[in-house]
Design an enzyme around this catalytic site. Structure first.
Site, PDB file in Angstrom:
ATOM      1  N   HIS A 389       0.828  -1.209   0.000  1.00 48.84           N
ATOM      2  CA  HIS A 389       0.000   0.000   0.000  1.00 48.84           C
ATOM      3  C   HIS A 389       0.869   1.270   0.000  1.00 48.84           C
ATOM      4  O   HIS A 389       0.724   2.137  -0.860  1.00 48.84           O
ATOM      5  CB  HIS A 389      -0.911  -0.032   1.239  1.00 48.84           C
ATOM      6  CG  HIS A 389      -1.821   1.138   1.372  1.00 48.84           C
ATOM      7  ND1 HIS A 389      -3.146   1.084   1.032  1.00 48.84           N
ATOM      8  CD2 HIS A 389      -1.610   2.405   1.804  1.00 48.84           C
ATOM      9  CE1 HIS A 389      -3.719   2.250   1.241  1.00 48.84           C
ATOM     10  NE2 HIS A 389      -2.801   3.077   1.706  1.00 48.84           N
ATOM     11  N   GLU A 390       1.795   1.326   0.959  1.00 48.62           N
ATOM     12  CA  GLU A 390       2.622   2.534   1.081  1.00 48.62           C
ATOM     13  C   GLU A 390       3.544   2.693  -0.130  1.00 48.62           C
ATOM     14  O   GLU A 390       3.817   3.808  -0.563  1.00 48.62           O
ATOM     15  CB  GLU A 390       3.430   2.514   2.384  1.00 48.62           C
ATOM     16  CG  GLU A 390       2.570   2.508   3.659  1.00 48.62           C
ATOM     17  CD  GLU A 390       1.558   3.647   3.732  1.00 48.62           C
ATOM     18  OE1 GLU A 390       1.798   4.702   3.092  1.00 48.62           O
ATOM     19  OE2 GLU A 390       0.519   3.474   4.395  1.00 48.62           O
ATOM     20  N   HIS A 393       1.716   4.632  -2.776  1.00 45.96           N
ATOM     21  CA  HIS A 393       1.790   6.088  -2.580  1.00 45.96           C
ATOM     22  C   HIS A 393       3.156   6.613  -3.007  1.00 45.96           C
ATOM     23  O   HIS A 393       3.258   7.623  -3.705  1.00 45.96           O
ATOM     24  CB  HIS A 393       1.597   6.438  -1.099  1.00 45.96           C
ATOM     25  CG  HIS A 393       0.199   6.272  -0.597  1.00 45.96           C
ATOM     26  ND1 HIS A 393      -0.880   6.864  -1.209  1.00 45.96           N
ATOM     27  CD2 HIS A 393      -0.304   5.597   0.472  1.00 45.96           C
ATOM     28  CE1 HIS A 393      -1.983   6.568  -0.530  1.00 45.96           C
ATOM     29  NE2 HIS A 393      -1.661   5.789   0.480  1.00 45.96           N
TER      30      HIS A 393
END
Ligand SMILES: [Zn+2]
Length: 601
Positions: A389-390, A393
């Site tokens: 997920h990170e 980003h």
């Protein structure tokens, strides 16, 4: 219990490389002073932006230069603080950076109002006078578009002064529910008396012991019920503030005042609500499976969060997680994967929990720095998903920073969660394609179902509540506690009632959601997960052309309006299609999950 390793004991390769921003604190200090000393230079432009294209361009450049430097000063200070929040010198560094941020904000506050004052003809002239101004064309267009909703300088100044009063409801709400509320105690699984807090509440709701879940639920809402007059009046005032803001600026509704600045058409909102409503029977089907798997005759509101499948107890050390995520994102192409792996190896990530380290996970960095990720990695699947997920980003920022000039190098919430959730979806697809282990498969599918239930369905229900409260207040109805409770209860009956006993206490849940003090914000979580579901599906089914479009989106920052950026990537959020596609995917997953649950019993 094993105690945490100290930061100094952690191998350097698992600590983020903040020294790449500032080798020493003296270097940070130098930039800090440079920003502080440049503020008067920016303020010197005050009252002059209408003079010429050259002046306007110089002012915007000056502002950018300061913002660039300020961002770097700011991210360094906040990441140093987060390494150890008990470290007082770093706390001081952070406080000073925040102070400087607000000074910079105040110094730059004349710029937008002065631009709005320019006539369209004058601005067109400015572009001819100063060709370099072209860089800011889209940014200036966005400001000029808001012209019809901007009042005279005098009125604007008065409005600016109302800001503190207008944020009163939100501050009062935080004080009441965070500082003053004491929920009391319950007995935990071991019959020990434990206090119910905001932080622990959700873990009690995940307890396998139903008595604990029920007690936590009843105890928490008893407090909200006791203060329902105050809570309703604070929220009603907040809605009135939204309506006031919309009215004085000439918007047709508070919803319009929230969506229009980002150029998001109102249909995006109504399509979301309609499409999710049409698909509620699929949610009910999932709830039926949940009820059966938990072996319950009645599913109550406090039974919604208990995990149906225990986390597969396979340990996943960090190195293995990295390797799996890299493989899982292979579909995004060799370059993406290589650049991501290089980033991981050049210490983007602060991996392990250490004493005093900020909890949770996030992605950060500025235009001039590499991306940074804070993790508190635990050796399990959830930890691996957080990493994916990170990295979503961070890669979005990485590509945007590499391809966009500074004025377009950030992005709004409307698109912010797309890259991160797309990564998660691709990882799930990869893992499901890899494993025949049925416990793991069930865990993965259930995690996906829960993500859709709590993001797509639940946040849309919130969006519907906000829509209803603002609509009624705009029509002159008083938002009394009874009305708010009944609107919220009805929504729960509609969303859950077919398979769930909608307990009385849930009527108060609206008063537990801090996001309602930021009107018409949460719908973007639902549109974000929908866009990500549609994009990952295209990437999986279509391959290269879809990947190409997607990478183009990652490289585009905020150089277009959010719905235009997504259209370019292949999803048109102004139609119901992406939301429907996401819900079709949810339906497929419910089918799979139901079949597997029947086989394993
Ligand atoms: Zn995120």
């Amino acid at each position: 219990m094993q105690s945490l390793s100290k930061r100094a004991e952690i191998d350097e390769k698992y600590r983020w490389n903040l020294e790449s921003i500032y080798a020493t604190e003296a270097d940070w200090e130098k930039d800090f002073i440079a920003v502080a000393e440049s503020l008067p230079g920016l303020e010197a432009f005050k009252g002059k932006l209408g003079e010429s294209g050259k002046v306007l361009f110089s002012c915007l450049q000056r502002q950018d230069k300061l913002m660039l430097q300020m961002e770097q000063v700011g991210v360094y200070a906040h990441m140093r603080r987060d390494e150890d929040t008990t470290n007082t010198p770093y706390q001081a560094l952070y406080d000073r950076a925040m102070g400087l941020w607000s000074q910079l904000g105040a110094a730059a506050s004349f710029i937008t109002p002065e631009i709005v004052e320019l006539s369209d003809e004058k601005l067109a002239d400015f572009f001819k006078q100063e060709p370099q101004l072209e860089l800011y064309r889209f940014a200036l267009e966005q400001i000029m578009k808001m012209k019809q909703h901007t009042r005279s300088a005098e009125v604007e100044e008065v409005l600016a002064q109302t800001w503190e009063v207008m944020s009163g409801p939100s501050n009062i709400y935080d004080m009441l529910t965070d500082a003053d509320f004491k929920f009391g105690t319950i007995l935990n699984e071991k019959d020990e008396e434990v206090e119910v807090t905001h932080g622990r509440y959700i873990s009690y709701l995940e307890s396998q012991n139903r008595r604990v879940r029920q007690d936590a639920f009843k105890t928490l809402y008893a407090t909200y019920a006791k203060y329902s007059n105050t809570l309703a009046s604070v929220y009603a005032t907040s809605v009135k503030a939204d309506i006031f803001g919309a009215k004085v600026r000439g918007y047709k509704s508070s919803l319009e005042s929230s969506l229009k600045p980002l150029n998001v058409p109102l249909e995006v909102y109504s399509n979301l609500l309609e499409t999710v409503n049409k698909n509620l029977p699929t949610l009910h089907r999932y709830l039926r499976v949940r009820k059966r798997m938990l072996g319950l005759d009645d599913l109550h509101m406090y039974d919604l969060y208990v995990p149906l499948v225990a986390q597969a107890d396979r340990k996943i050390p960090y190195e293995e997680a990295v390797e799996t995520v890299v493989k899982g994102l292979n579909r995004l192409g060799e370059t993406y994967v290589r650049e991501m792996a290089t980033g991981i190896n050049s210490r983007w990530i602060d991996v392990y929990e250490t004493p005093g380290k900020s909890s949770g996970a996030y992605s950060s960095g500025s235009y001039t720095t590499q991306p940074f990720i804070l993790l508190n990695y635990q050796n399990n699947l959830d930890g691996m998903y957080t990493l994916a997920h990170e990295l979503g980003h961070s890669m979005h920022s990485f590509y945007t920073n590499k391809n966009q000039p500074f004025p377009y190098a950030n992005y709004s919430l409307f698109v912010a969660e797309v890259a991160s959730i797309t990564n998660e979806a691709l990882l799930t697809d990869h893992l499901l394609g890899q494993t025949t282990d049925s416990a793991l498969r069930m865990y993965l599918i259930n995690a996906e179902l829960e993500k859709f239930r709590t993001t797509l369905f639940r946040q849309t229900m919130f969006a519907e509540f906000e829509y209803e409260t603002h609509r009624r207040a705009e029509e002159g109805e008083a938002l009394t506690p009874d009305l708010l409770n009944s609107i919220y209860k009805e929504l729960n009956v509609k969303y859950y009632g077919a398979e769930t006993v909608v307990d009385e206490e849930i009527a108060y849940e609206w008063s537990r959601i801090p996001h309602f003090y930021r009107a018409f914000y949460v719908y973007q979580y639902s549109t974000g997960i929908s866009a990500a579901a549609a994009l990952s599906k295209q990437i999986i089914e279509e391959g290269d052309p879809a990947v190409e479009r997607y990478l183009q989106f990652l490289k585009s920052g905020s150089s277009k309006y959010p719905t235009d950026l997504l259209k370019m990537a292949g999803v048109d959020m102004t139609t119901p299609r992406p939301v429907q596609q996401a819900l079709d995917h949810f339906a497929d997953m419910v089918d799979k999950f139901e079949q597997m649950s029947l086989q394993t019993v």
